[in-house]
Write an enzyme that holds these catalytic residues in place. Sequence first.
Site, PDB file in Angstrom:
ATOM      1  N   CYS A 198       0.836  -1.197   0.000  1.00 38.02           N
ATOM      2  CA  CYS A 198       0.000   0.000   0.000  1.00 38.02           C
ATOM      3  C   CYS A 198       0.876   1.255   0.000  1.00 38.02           C
ATOM      4  O   CYS A 198       1.501   1.565  -1.008  1.00 38.02           O
ATOM      5  CB  CYS A 198      -0.959  -0.035   1.193  1.00 38.02           C
ATOM      6  SG  CYS A 198      -2.356   1.107   1.020  1.00 38.02           S
ATOM      7  N   HIS A 255      -3.442  -5.247   0.095  1.00 40.85           N
ATOM      8  CA  HIS A 255      -2.934  -5.780   1.364  1.00 40.85           C
ATOM      9  C   HIS A 255      -2.960  -7.308   1.313  1.00 40.85           C
ATOM     10  O   HIS A 255      -3.981  -7.927   1.639  1.00 40.85           O
ATOM     11  CB  HIS A 255      -3.789  -5.282   2.530  1.00 40.85           C
ATOM     12  CG  HIS A 255      -3.582  -3.849   2.870  1.00 40.85           C
ATOM     13  ND1 HIS A 255      -2.744  -3.442   3.883  1.00 40.85           N
ATOM     14  CD2 HIS A 255      -4.091  -2.723   2.316  1.00 40.85           C
ATOM     15  CE1 HIS A 255      -2.757  -2.120   3.953  1.00 40.85           C
ATOM     16  NE2 HIS A 255      -3.562  -1.656   3.009  1.00 40.85           N
ATOM     17  N   GLU A 302      -1.802  -9.392   3.284  1.00 41.69           N
ATOM     18  CA  GLU A 302      -1.987 -10.007   4.607  1.00 41.69           C
ATOM     19  C   GLU A 302      -3.456 -10.269   4.906  1.00 41.69           C
ATOM     20  O   GLU A 302      -3.786 -11.147   5.722  1.00 41.69           O
ATOM     21  CB  GLU A 302      -1.381  -9.126   5.707  1.00 41.69           C
ATOM     22  CG  GLU A 302      -2.088  -7.813   5.981  1.00 41.69           C
ATOM     23  CD  GLU A 302      -1.637  -6.667   5.098  1.00 41.69           C
ATOM     24  OE1 GLU A 302      -1.849  -5.504   5.490  1.00 41.69           O
ATOM     25  OE2 GLU A 302      -1.072  -6.927   4.008  1.00 41.69           O
TER      26      GLU A 302
END
Length: 496
Positions: free
Chosen positions: A314, A441, A443
């Site tokens: 990001c 993202h 994750e």
Amino acid sequence: MKYVVVMGGVISGLGKGVTASSIGVVLKACGLRVTSIKIDPYFNADAGTISPHEHGEVDLDLGNYERFLDIKLTRDHSITAGKIHHVIPHITNEIQDWIERIAMVPVDGEVDPADVCIIELGGTIGDIESTQFIEAFSQFSYRVGAGNLCVVHVGLVPVLNVVGEQELEKNVKEKLSLFCHVPVANIFTLYDVSNIWRVPLLLRDQKADQAILKVLNLESVAEEPNLEEWMARADLYDTLHETVRIAMVGKYTGVSDTYLSVMKAPDAYSTAWSLLRGADGILVPGGFGERGVEGKILATKHARENDVPFLGICLGMQLAVVEFACHVLKLPDANSTEFDAKTENPCVIIMPECSNEGKGGTMRRGSKRTFFKVANSKSAKLYGSVNHIDERFRHRYQVNPNVVQLFENNGLQVVGTDKTGEIVQIVEIPNHRFFVGVQFHPEFMSRPSKPSALFVGLIAASCGQLDDALQDAACNHEPQQNQRAEKRPAASDLGD
């Protein structure tokens, strides 16, 4: 629908999120389908915009639920006092209505609702801001009726002269039972273990699943918990002893202002820089605001110039673009308009559909599709050489489309974009060992049994095993993580 409410006392940060997630794992291992809701007694309408300095968890608990339970939650699975007060004055009724409505939303790719909804109430019992939620649950127990609600209270039992959390002795459990009016058989100890994957195993070994199933009248339909995969993961973790050092350069660390306050904190700066230079890989995560940006750019420059494996997420990707413009393209004041609205070389700009007047609701977020432009890029290969992937976004700024060609002509390659080709979503430096920046993202979609392809790539490159990881990805063709994402509705369709 059955409900399990997890709340905590004494102090905040006891581990309610891990406890709630672990209960979900054990119930899921019993053959039940599980969903989750997180309640935060804060007046922010969007918990994701709370600074970690104000509230250290932010989206941590929702992430725990998704990783542990392999589910995909929406923004409505996060309830804050700000959302409730913004909606209606009859607060306790609205809280109960919201819970019942969101509990029925499937989160595991199936069509029907889950069997059990696990609700975590953030904060500490006794805090005045939690009062409305406590009262709502008191009423909720009558609304759903006996056998449909189980309350789990997470507490701290300090033991003098002992470091860490220890298993409770029988006499201590008996005393707790006497004063808390809870059967001894329903008191469980979550003491310190070697790794987080052992927490669900602790609950199973103490037969916590049986106690919860009994309260919820689910004993006849539940199976014996099958946690072989979790046991194997926990055992494997304990056998790993070779360290890979990944430097995560963020502004929410103990030395958050180090790079901007060099003259004021020379010792901290020296320590941080030494740690960075000794790292095997560098990760620059997302964030908002100008503080810490200079340090992230320095770390990115170090990774690029010294062939250190790098992953920018990001804001981390945006700063990789800014760093490249400053030190490779030699554009003197290259910057993001987030930090310098008057820059003559804007490399990163506000997205047309977003507003720079606010945060949270003005962001582009949710599950979006990324199309690979370069088939032989490291990112594409790590994802199994598919044409596109679905990942989750959370940003208001993007790489300036007008300077993309200039970057590509000088070695920074755009390898992934949105369907229009205008929004840059993955960049790479092809002749670097591993230099990848992504606007999304990764994750958010990563799971213990299906880790994000990009994190696998970063760690593999950091320990000299990237070729093996690329070969494994080629053999597996399409990662299960991405197959799951494509089968389910996009988060943008459900609400982020």
